[in-house]
Motif scaffolding. Sequence first.
Motif, PDB file in Angstrom:
ATOM      1  N   PRO A  67     -35.164 -16.377 -24.463  1.00 21.95           N
ATOM      2  CA  PRO A  67     -33.858 -15.715 -24.502  1.00 21.95           C
ATOM      3  C   PRO A  67     -33.949 -14.218 -24.796  1.00 21.95           C
ATOM      4  CG  PRO A  67     -33.757 -17.805 -25.658  1.00 21.95           C
ATOM      5  CD  PRO A  67     -35.205 -17.546 -25.363  1.00 21.95           C
ATOM      6  N   PHE A  68     -34.908 -13.817 -25.649  1.00 19.61           N
ATOM      7  CA  PHE A  68     -35.086 -12.390 -25.912  1.00 19.61           C
ATOM      8  C   PHE A  68     -35.538 -11.662 -24.642  1.00 19.61           C
ATOM      9  CE2 PHE A  68     -35.398 -13.890 -30.341  1.00 19.61           C
ATOM     10  CZ  PHE A  68     -34.530 -13.005 -30.946  1.00 19.61           C
ATOM     11  N   LEU A  69     -36.398 -12.316 -23.863  1.00 19.18           N
ATOM     12  CA  LEU A  69     -36.872 -11.710 -22.622  1.00 19.18           C
ATOM     13  C   LEU A  69     -35.735 -11.576 -21.614  1.00 19.18           C
ATOM     14  CD1 LEU A  69     -39.322 -10.639 -21.072  1.00 19.18           C
ATOM     15  CD2 LEU A  69     -39.753 -12.985 -20.286  1.00 19.18           C
ATOM     16  N   ILE A  70     -34.899 -12.614 -21.484  1.00 21.52           N
ATOM     17  CA  ILE A  70     -33.762 -12.550 -20.562  1.00 21.52           C
ATOM     18  C   ILE A  70     -32.774 -11.484 -21.014  1.00 21.52           C
ATOM     19  CG2 ILE A  70     -31.797 -13.820 -19.624  1.00 21.52           C
ATOM     20  CD1 ILE A  70     -33.475 -16.376 -19.901  1.00 21.52           C
ATOM     21  N   ALA A  71     -32.509 -11.424 -22.322  1.00 19.57           N
ATOM     22  CA  ALA A  71     -31.604 -10.403 -22.852  1.00 19.57           C
ATOM     23  C   ALA A  71     -32.145  -9.002 -22.568  1.00 19.57           C
ATOM     24  CB  ALA A  71     -31.419 -10.602 -24.355  1.00 19.57           C
ATOM     25  N   PHE A  72     -33.467  -8.843 -22.646  1.00 21.67           N
ATOM     26  CA  PHE A  72     -34.089  -7.555 -22.337  1.00 21.67           C
ATOM     27  C   PHE A  72     -33.848  -7.171 -20.880  1.00 21.67           C
ATOM     28  CE2 PHE A  72     -37.873  -5.634 -20.348  1.00 21.67           C
ATOM     29  CZ  PHE A  72     -37.830  -4.372 -20.956  1.00 21.67           C
ATOM     30  N   VAL A  73     -33.989  -8.116 -19.959  1.00 28.78           N
ATOM     31  CA  VAL A  73     -33.778  -7.833 -18.532  1.00 28.78           C
ATOM     32  C   VAL A  73     -32.331  -7.424 -18.277  1.00 28.78           C
ATOM     33  CG1 VAL A  73     -33.775  -8.827 -16.220  1.00 28.78           C
ATOM     34  CG2 VAL A  73     -35.661  -9.320 -17.784  1.00 28.78           C
ATOM     35  N   VAL A  74     -31.367  -8.160 -18.876  1.00 27.70           N
ATOM     36  CA  VAL A  74     -29.947  -7.824 -18.702  1.00 27.70           C
ATOM     37  C   VAL A  74     -29.652  -6.433 -19.263  1.00 27.70           C
ATOM     38  CG1 VAL A  74     -27.584  -8.463 -19.329  1.00 27.70           C
ATOM     39  CG2 VAL A  74     -29.235 -10.241 -18.716  1.00 27.70           C
ATOM     40  N   ALA A  75     -30.208  -6.139 -20.434  1.00 30.19           N
ATOM     41  CA  ALA A  75     -30.008  -4.820 -21.033  1.00 30.19           C
ATOM     42  C   ALA A  75     -30.624  -3.730 -20.161  1.00 30.19           C
ATOM     43  CB  ALA A  75     -30.615  -4.778 -22.441  1.00 30.19           C
ATOM     44  N   LEU A  76     -31.774  -4.023 -19.560  1.00 31.45           N
ATOM     45  CA  LEU A  76     -32.461  -3.041 -18.723  1.00 31.45           C
ATOM     46  C   LEU A  76     -31.624  -2.691 -17.494  1.00 31.45           C
ATOM     47  CD1 LEU A  76     -35.122  -1.441 -18.516  1.00 31.45           C
ATOM     48  CD2 LEU A  76     -36.034  -3.328 -17.146  1.00 31.45           C
ATOM     49  N   LEU A  77     -30.979  -3.692 -16.892  1.00 34.74           N
ATOM     50  CA  LEU A  77     -30.124  -3.434 -15.728  1.00 34.74           C
ATOM     51  C   LEU A  77     -29.023  -2.436 -16.080  1.00 34.74           C
ATOM     52  CD1 LEU A  77     -29.708  -7.074 -14.338  1.00 34.74           C
ATOM     53  CD2 LEU A  77     -31.070  -5.237 -13.318  1.00 34.74           C
ATOM     54  N   THR A  78     -28.379  -2.669 -17.217  1.00 36.43           N
ATOM     55  CA  THR A  78     -27.300  -1.771 -17.643  1.00 36.43           C
ATOM     56  C   THR A  78     -27.846  -0.417 -18.066  1.00 36.43           C
ATOM     57  OG1 THR A  78     -25.964  -3.654 -18.347  1.00 36.43           O
ATOM     58  CG2 THR A  78     -25.377  -1.515 -19.249  1.00 36.43           C
ATOM     59  N   ALA A  79     -29.049  -0.403 -18.636  1.00 37.06           N
ATOM     60  CA  ALA A  79     -29.649   0.869 -19.053  1.00 37.06           C
ATOM     61  C   ALA A  79     -29.823   1.810 -17.868  1.00 37.06           C
ATOM     62  CB  ALA A  79     -30.994   0.613 -19.730  1.00 37.06           C
ATOM     63  N   PHE A  80     -30.164   1.273 -16.703  1.00 34.13           N
ATOM     64  CA  PHE A  80     -30.312   2.119 -15.511  1.00 34.13           C
ATOM     65  C   PHE A  80     -28.981   2.769 -15.128  1.00 34.13           C
ATOM     66  CE2 PHE A  80     -34.408   0.000 -14.789  1.00 34.13           C
ATOM     67  CZ  PHE A  80     -35.162   1.068 -14.316  1.00 34.13           C
ATOM     68  N   SER A  81     -27.880   2.035 -15.309  1.00 40.10           N
ATOM     69  CA  SER A  81     -26.566   2.623 -15.039  1.00 40.10           C
ATOM     70  C   SER A  81     -26.265   3.737 -16.032  1.00 40.10           C
ATOM     71  CB  SER A  81     -25.480   1.543 -15.104  1.00 40.10           C
ATOM     72  OG  SER A  81     -25.610   0.622 -14.051  1.00 40.10           O
ATOM     73  N   TYR A  82     -26.568   3.480 -17.302  1.00 39.54           N
ATOM     74  CA  TYR A  82     -26.371   4.513 -18.309  1.00 39.54           C
ATOM     75  C   TYR A  82     -27.204   5.759 -17.998  1.00 39.54           C
ATOM     76  CZ  TYR A  82     -23.457   2.172 -21.820  1.00 39.54           C
ATOM     77  OH  TYR A  82     -22.405   1.601 -22.495  1.00 39.54           O
ATOM     78  N   LEU A  83     -28.416   5.548 -17.492  1.00 38.46           N
ATOM     79  CA  LEU A  83     -29.290   6.682 -17.192  1.00 38.46           C
ATOM     80  C   LEU A  83     -28.681   7.584 -16.121  1.00 38.46           C
ATOM     81  CD1 LEU A  83     -32.902   5.205 -17.271  1.00 38.46           C
ATOM     82  CD2 LEU A  83     -31.872   6.857 -18.833  1.00 38.46           C
ATOM     83  N   GLU A  84     -28.116   6.985 -15.073  1.00 41.15           N
ATOM     84  CA  GLU A  84     -27.490   7.807 -14.047  1.00 41.15           C
ATOM     85  C   GLU A  84     -26.306   8.586 -14.609  1.00 41.15           C
ATOM     86  OE1 GLU A  84     -25.205   7.387  -9.726  1.00 41.15           O
ATOM     87  OE2 GLU A  84     -26.907   6.086 -10.208  1.00 41.15           O
TER      88      GLU A  84
END
Length: 465
Positions: A67-84
């Motif tokens: 679950p921590f790994l899946i949560a990391f992937v979901v957070a990473l997807l949103t992090a890319f949006s924040y980066l833009e």
Amino acid sequence: MQKPEIGQGKGQGLAEGAASGEQDTELHRVMGPGLLLLFIVGDILGTGIYALTGQVAAQVGGVVWLPFLIAFVVALLTAFSYLELVTKYPRAAGAALYTHKAFGIHFVTFLVAFAVMSSGITSAATASRAFASNFSASLGLELGTWGVPLIAVGFIALVAAINFRGVGESVKMNVLLTVVELTGLLIIIGIGFWAIAGGQGDVSRAWTFAAPEGTGVFWPVIAATTLAFFAMVGFEDSVNMAEECKNPSRMFPKVLLAGLGITGVIYVLVAISAITLVPANELGQGETPLLKVVQAGAPGFPIGVFAVITMFAVANSALINMMMASRLIYGMSREGVLPDVLGKVHSGRRTPYIAIGFTSLLAVGLILFAGGVPALGGTTALLLLCVFAIVNVAVLVLRKDKVEHKHFRTPTILPVLGAISCTFLAGPWTGRDPVQYLIAACLLGLGVVLWFATISFMRTANQTA
């Protein structure tokens, strides 16, 4: 209500310094890559991993790391949006600013700002109470009904003083606290791998799934992921510090992705170490799962030292969340979404002192009247998942808005997947406790009341939202 055009009002200056992405600001630009990295790592590593490992294990058994790994992937997807968005609009206010620019609906912008601010203040208030409880317990004090809340209020006052003194002082304190809480997690990893090397524990547990009979595999993992996601939030706080970073458009992408990667690896290693030394059913009992790992893998280790490390970890969460909340309020005031008074900067310290005072008073209210509600952590994650879904949509809407300086651009598929995954994890089908929706509804209801009050105040002051 109209949204202000880019470059209008006190928030102007987007075109100025366009080549570097830096614009005029009244705040001090003191954060370089190193300080920003420590800020991000320290924010994500807060109280979540220290408290949630056992609860996640109770949901899925030995595969607590999944679950921590899946949560990391979901957070990473949103992090890319924040980066833009943060490299395109390198200013304080984060998700609320992006919502304001994308949709231009004052009411929606206000609720997003309120949701993010509430998540930060609620986390800080909860962390303050946790600090006070650990403080009293470590000294063996019997403080009565009001003792712990009063210590927590005093702690919030100290956090406010550090925040007021300046972002440089706040970030230096964050560096110290981050090093301490990171040390605590490295101790857990070290104990785990030392025990594994010495033949202790059972590594095979890390591949054993266990859940209530008849539930299958998918839904227990999803339910556990909604818990683990609380431990991954925090990276979004850093975008509210953009106005105090040096050359944010160039610096943010590498630093944010590095911070997420570091914390993701640490979480997986901590989870594997914990389940190797302590069976899932034992790990899921009580509120100190990592303390059980220390006792099982290193009985001679001074438990009091680890208790102090835990206190520092929750203290860091409180400091970072209060920094974020005050900068968010300041940024939205500069954008014309909140009254001008909340955007005032102290002439000597160059810090948003009115916003600091306002958010600190709200935290005190939560400590005194709502700080003991266990579901607040889940509500925080619920609110942020909803905000993340909006941010992922906003990045696509704002593709039509061109700026003069170069900025990060995320592949289109990532915000689409981010919006879908965040919306899915926020739904009741995940097994989320219904009380979290009730608390979220109450908080947003309070936001609606404050929105009407804000509109009335701004009309009285002849402002335009």
